[in-house]
Enzyme design. Structure first.
Site, PDB file in Angstrom:
ATOM      1  N   TRP A 137     -24.764  16.605  -9.507  1.00 44.98           N
ATOM      2  CA  TRP A 137     -25.942  16.578 -10.382  1.00 44.98           C
ATOM      3  C   TRP A 137     -26.604  15.205 -10.366  1.00 44.98           C
ATOM      4  CZ3 TRP A 137     -26.337  14.539 -15.737  1.00 44.98           C
ATOM      5  CH2 TRP A 137     -25.236  13.755 -16.117  1.00 44.98           C
ATOM      6  N   ASP A 138     -25.927  14.217  -9.767  1.00 46.22           N
ATOM      7  CA  ASP A 138     -26.513  12.894  -9.563  1.00 46.22           C
ATOM      8  C   ASP A 138     -27.906  13.002  -8.956  1.00 46.22           C
ATOM      9  OD1 ASP A 138     -23.729  12.740  -9.782  1.00 46.22           O
ATOM     10  OD2 ASP A 138     -23.612  10.907  -8.612  1.00 46.22           O
TER      11      ASP A 138
ATOM     12  N   GLU B 264     -16.788  12.538 -18.759  1.00 48.52           N
ATOM     13  CA  GLU B 264     -15.633  13.289 -18.241  1.00 48.52           C
ATOM     14  C   GLU B 264     -14.312  12.825 -18.841  1.00 48.52           C
ATOM     15  OE1 GLU B 264     -16.582  12.589 -14.137  1.00 48.52           O
ATOM     16  OE2 GLU B 264     -17.263  14.653 -13.834  1.00 48.52           O
TER      17      GLU B 264
ATOM     18  N   LYS C 197     -16.910   7.572 -20.900  1.00 50.38           N
ATOM     19  CA  LYS C 197     -17.011   7.112 -19.515  1.00 50.38           C
ATOM     20  C   LYS C 197     -18.450   6.736 -19.166  1.00 50.38           C
ATOM     21  CE  LYS C 197     -16.018   8.865 -14.847  1.00 50.38           C
ATOM     22  NZ  LYS C 197     -15.934  10.111 -14.065  1.00 50.38           N
ATOM     23  N   GLN C 198     -19.378   7.564 -19.558  1.00 55.56           N
ATOM     24  CA  GLN C 198     -20.781   7.307 -19.255  1.00 55.56           C
ATOM     25  C   GLN C 198     -21.629   8.001 -20.314  1.00 55.56           C
ATOM     26  OE1 GLN C 198     -20.499  10.061 -15.607  1.00 55.56           O
ATOM     27  NE2 GLN C 198     -22.677  10.067 -16.031  1.00 55.56           N
TER      28      GLN C 198
END
Lengths: 768, 768
Positions: free
Chosen positions: B359-360, B490, B602-603
């Site tokens: 999906w990046d 994640e 994580k992000q």
């Protein structure tokens, strides 16, 4: 489903007629073992059809490299798996130049296989017509000796029915074997030497990496019509294999017999340099006794086993056959002689689940072994975990726990974790509770407290330390929560506040504190020694109390039940009966995410807590929770029906209890799950035993007394079981009209019957 | 950390001095590519030291068998992985019988490597003293042609400095290559033929299973002091390899040159039977142009690329170098010529993440390609997903979804799912939202609605269908909930009601409904065609509306923020700054369960939603959520700092925005995560671009107009970037004192500057 395939019979498992499609299933069902080794019911002679070859040695495993898509910190580098051991049963047979092979001969007739449970042997008889026209009759019998557990014996009779024939026997040893599940094409065994001396042969080999040294050996003899022939065989050797060639000329109707003694000596029991010489002597001793004498000893040994552990059922042959099959296979797997061994979920009948130790042992098997063996057997099972304590502490350290906290592995051979699904390895931590519960249960049943000061306390402290660190304080709830777990119901992962996990965590903390408190009076010096060794402080114990006292439990006011976990009521609560049959079993039909977000329960979870800690809940509470959770339970674990059977019986729902019982007792015989070819469900067999004893018999231990609340399923006329309680054997016989208690022992025993105390005297019968 | 290892330089990446320890890192950093192929900066000559060999062809992959401990229904049987392609760059060099090898020679001096970003080439120069005493100077330059994307060229110059020397060049092709990560010892390539003709050589091979046919080819020539020698090489062939041998006698000081043209032709572009003949012609054409002319074309091609996409930064050489490095590597990976290709997270620089599409692409890369290329490039990226729609529907069906619902794979090469961690494959479903968002974003940016009736609508409907089915109605909450997901963060798995997932699900449903509604007026016939094709009913749309209108969001009244997921506040809320440094990065230091039950992010997750749907939240809301979540964010994904940089800039926190920018822009050059040797973080490089354009420049598209809110980090004197907006190029230059806008185009463009509309005219400069 295998239903109606196995002949109903009280004492034997019998298969009639040869069906190539069923060979692998029957190889599982007719498996034999003696606690030290075991084997699938593979044919001795060549078989070119579909087969799953398996021979296993207790405690001999291989560390397979862990390979996952996304490595997670803390995974074991290797996981131990059971491995297929060298084959010693093989006897190739050639008749007038044609190999005997049930897959290639013209016809097979009167094929019959019998696993005689009463006497402990496996036989196979059949007639064939070979492609060359010869009609043969074969009669093979074998067993693995309970007394001499490094030896098995085979008597293989061949009769040419319609003509004289040249019969060649080639008994062999083969160490060039592989595993069915050897994904990575690793070589598991290294052959060191292949030798023979007279009619004995030996292959020395060791497992790769683990370096377990094993001598696989055989001794063979040829007979004609029962007369031993002193023929010296010719020898053929290759890198991993050795075979003898015996040639016999049989007249029409003559029976030519190959008798083979074989087995393993392993360096767990002997110096690795002595393995061949020990094998040489052991085989010589077996051969001197001879097949018939060995078999007579085998019958005696099994008579002893049944004397302690038999359950009789009248009026329901299939139920009778089922329970005896379960009891026999449990005894094949583990006899309790060696604290270094344990009970693999598939025993010696297949490769799945790595032949390793699970919490099944503590939760399901120990009650069976406590009640049907001498108490050292259960103690050995406890010691197995004590011996792994150091590794359990290391395992917890890998996951960031400190100060001697222990997390016992989910799956293990040698104390190290052998599983690498994060949701299991890292999160199915309730297993730690079962280890502690088994210590409590052992003491409750046997009355033997000595294990606790000697070894158990150290285990309890390490487990309590784990729970203390694993719980976190939620300021939101002003309680301790346990986040990110998988409960016994593995159809939920990474959930918060699983009732069962929180409950057993709290119980472990309290039980450890109570045990310490108790020891202050009676075992002060032991207590000081242990506290000193593990550096336990008052502050720590006070922390444990804090956590135990303030444990959080999700509860639904609406349903008046504890919730299996936070958020359970967010699910679409459609019961199993409204789930189309075509969608089941969900573990075969649904993707994992769908299973996880469904309300469906694989096996008792909240109810498992009610089972372990029954006396802490009222019957009304049990009923409410049973009525709430059972309708969502798909029982897709072999360990599920037994707990539900016991609870249904307690709630007086005998028909439901009976249905659950059937599901567990003939799971493998009737192949409910279409997978028996992979091996048997050994650990759930102990659950079947519990269904009768604790379910129908209503047996509990209350205040150092056995207590019963006997009931009988409508389908049965009567049943009986025996309990070895503190070195006396109590036999309980239940019929539709009454229950009798008989005691084999030397002193009176007070028991509770439906809540009232009654005294049973030795060699007396109490009828109620 | 690599800090201060790469020389600061505005236009080049330069390494000086030879350090065997850094060879693998530099092989990643100095990677080159041309969208059709790419390669790590491996040495041409033999190197016996530690190296990670890698040459990759766009769209050529291998389906590796999925092997997991516990198989879960719905897993892909195979997952696609990028594979190392045959080596065409190799040129072994022997001097007076001794192989030139930087690992074995006596000394290496003046080693210098340069990746010239302005002109698009890689060079390497060094001097060595061989064991035989000969001093050599080597100067090698190579590039992969942008214009002729099946060809690369190498010029390899050797000068013996202290004596005359016999120099042997052995340029070769080698198809006997393996993957670094080929765990299973599978063979990935099958060689079909090995041939040569004059100074050309060809190896035809195909990948196993996928059967991608590739011709690897080379054409070589030898020169002495710049004069081509017409020497015919001798040929050596083996099963997988072919090499030419050229022998030259160089006087002291003579420069002997091997020029090599090489590359691949693939059956994606040509009939598989024509691969060798196409390669033959293409190489002949390249050789006819010659190295110097090819290089001149390469410079022109890069000049064009930079013209559209360059970002200048004044006063901060490292920042300048970082952003250009990122832009260059993005262009190495994907140039947008082919809708069958996509942007692998490691591009052509390593094997990790399988070289597949994530999906990046939609979340991070499309904005870069939209603004720096012609709009067909972004459209090609959308079409890539349209072409995979059928497989996305199949993927959803495997997971139990019906009626044309699509779940796009988490990782893919060919539209099939290529990942098999259940918590990702089955649960990280928010990716489906990004596919829809990219369609919206493309339309918002380009104004081109035509893609939607043609292709996009079908994708939107299939995605809406998925979300409708994936949401479940909770009677408890009287709302729709989405259970069992993994969000962009994640470090949480199998959570319920992830804010981001629920929000993008709701948005997808609404956007699809709005799009359909819009088409009713303007694109009625297209709408009818699509509705007919996918059998969409009014009832379905009404269901979508129901779900969208009644979506549940966890919210904390106490903190006045949306919760990342149910139960987030149960965690121990210790911020990252109070986490000891020794415990970080947590993905290396902590076991997975510990990560999962921690609050660490994580992000961007909730904040990712605020980033995508910025206009639906107030700045105060953004600030509150930023202040709540960022302190728990460990930014252990390379995709994290950029979103935070943009949001920090929006909140006027320029120092924080700058720190986040640095962390993303020089992630690989400075090897922050000690892993650059595995390859570069290509997709996050697009995030770096966004940090400047959307963060510092404050660029948005509002009502069909570009909008800016320019800010400048204190550390910079000035910066500029260009935006290709609807076929006109707007250059934005920001200094400490003012911002100027210049338009290359043919008509006036209205833009918003700090909220006020301003018109920029072609070839005019607007200064504010």
């Amino acid at each position: 489903m295998n239903q109606d395939y196995i002949q109903p019979n009280n004492w034997s498992i019998i298969e009639e007629g040869f069906d190539a499609e069923r060979v692998k299933s029957s190889e599982s069902i007719f498996s034999i073992g003696n606690g030290a080794m075991g084997q699938r019911a593979n044919f001795e002679e060549q078989y070119s059809g579909s087969t799953f070859q398996g021979s296993y040695i207790a405690g001999v495993y291989y560390p397979d490299k862990t390979r996952v898509g996304w490595w997670k910190n803390g995974y074991p580098e290797y996981f131990a798996k059971v491995i297929n051991a060298p084959n010693w049963i093989g006897i190739n047979v050639t008749i007038n130049g044609e190999a005997l092979d049930l897959a290639t001969c013209k016809t097979v007739r009167n094929f019959r296989r019998e696993l005689n449970m009463q006497e402990g042997w496996l036989s196979r008889t059949f007639e064939v017509t070979l492609q060359n026209g010869i009609d043969l009759k074969v009669n093979a019998k074998r067993f693995l000796s309970i007394d001499m557990d490094e030896v098995g014996a085979i008597q293989y009779n061949v009769t040419a029915l319609n003509t004289a024939a040249d019969i060649i026997f080639e008994p062999y040893l083969d160490a060039g074997i592989t595993n069915e599940d050897s994904n990575w094409d690793d070589k598991f065994w290294n052959t060191l030497s292949v030798n023979s001396e007279g009619s004995q042969a030996f292959i020395l080999s060791h497992t790769m990496k683990t370096k377990f040294h094993v001598c696989t050996a055989m001794q063979t003899e040829l007979s004609l019509n029962g007369q031993k022939l002193n023929e010296t065989p010719s020898v053929t050797k290759s890198e991993h294999k050795i075979s003898f060639t015996y040639t016999a000329k049989g007249a029409k109707g003559d029976t030519v017999t190959m008798t083979k003694f074989g087995g393993y000596t392993v360096d767990r029991n002997h110096d690795k340099n002595d393995l061949a010489s020990v094998a040489q002597k052991t085989l010589a001793k077996a051969a001197a006794l001879g097949f018939d004498q060995m078999l007579a000893h085998q019958k005696e040994a099994w008579t002893k086993i049944w004397k302690m552990s038999d359950i009789t059922i009248e009026g329901d042959v299939k139920a009778q056959q089922g329970i005896r099959f379960n009891i026999m296979q449990l005894n094949h797997t583990y006899l309790g002689k060696d604290a270094r061994l344990n009970i693999g979920p598939k025993g010696f009948t297949g490769e799945k689940y790595g032949g390793s130790t699970y919490w099944d042992t503590e939760a399901y098997c120990i009650p069976f072994y406590m009640a049907t063996k001498d108490q050292e057997v259960a103690r050995n099972l406890l010691e197995y975990r004590y011996n792994h304590l150091e590794k359990a502490i290391e395992n917890a350290e890998k996951l960031g726990f400190k100060n001697g906290a222990a997390l016992y592995p989910m799956v293990t051979m040698n104390g190290e974790e052998s599983h690498n699904e994060w949701e299991i390895t890292f999160e199915e931590i309730h297993r730690n509770g079962a280890i502690a519960f088994a210590i409590f249960n052992y003491h409750r049943f046997t009355g033997d407290f000595s294990y606790i000061p000697e070894k158990g306390l150290e285990v309890l402290i390490a487990i309590a330390r784990f729970w203390k660190q694993r719980a976190t304080f939620s300021t939101l709830r002003n309680k301790y929560v346990i986040l990110g777990v998988t409960g016994p119901n593995e159809y939920e992962n990474n959930i918060n506040n699983n009732f069962y996990t929180n409950y057993i965590a709290q119980w472990c903390l309290n039980y450890t504190l109570e045990t310490i408190s108790k020891m202050k009076e009676e075992f002060a010096s032991d207590l000081i020694r242990v506290i000193d060794k593990v550096k336990l402080t008052e502050a720590e114990m006070s922390d444990w109390e804090q956590v135990a006292t303030n444990m959080y439990y999700p509860y639904s006011e609406e349903h008046n039940v504890y919730l299996q976990q936070d958020g359970f009521l967010d699910k679409e609560l459609i019961t199993v009966k409204d789930l189309p049959k075509s969608e089941r079993p969900i573990n075969q039909k649904w993707s994992w995410d769908r299973i996880l977000r469904s309300p469906y329960i694989k096996q008792a979870d909240t109810l498992q807590g009610f089972y372990f800690f029954e006396d802490q809940f009222s019957t009304e509470e049990l009923e409410r929770h049973f009525d709430f959770y059972e309708p969502f339970t798909v029982h897709e674990s072999s360990l599920s029906p037994c707990v539900h059977s016991i609870q249904a019986a307690k709630l007086g729902r005998m028909e439901q209890a009976y249905q659950f019982y059937l599901r567990t007792s003939r799971l493998d015989l009737d192949d409910y799950n279409h997978e028996v070819e992979e091996g048997l469900h050994i650990t759930s067999m102990a659950g079947t035993w519990m269904s009768i004893v604790e379910g129908f018999g209503g047996m509990r231990v209350i205040d150092n007394k056995l207590s019963f609340d006997p009931k009988i399923p409508e389908q049965w006329d009567a049943y009986s079981f025996k309990i070895n309680f503190r070195n006396q054997i109590l036999k309980i016989s239940v019929s539709k009209t009454d229950t009798t208690f008989e005691l084999e022992g030397d002193h009176a025993m007070a028991i509770l019957i439906n809540g009232s105390e009654v005294t049973v005297y030795p060699q007396d019968v109490v009828k109620v």
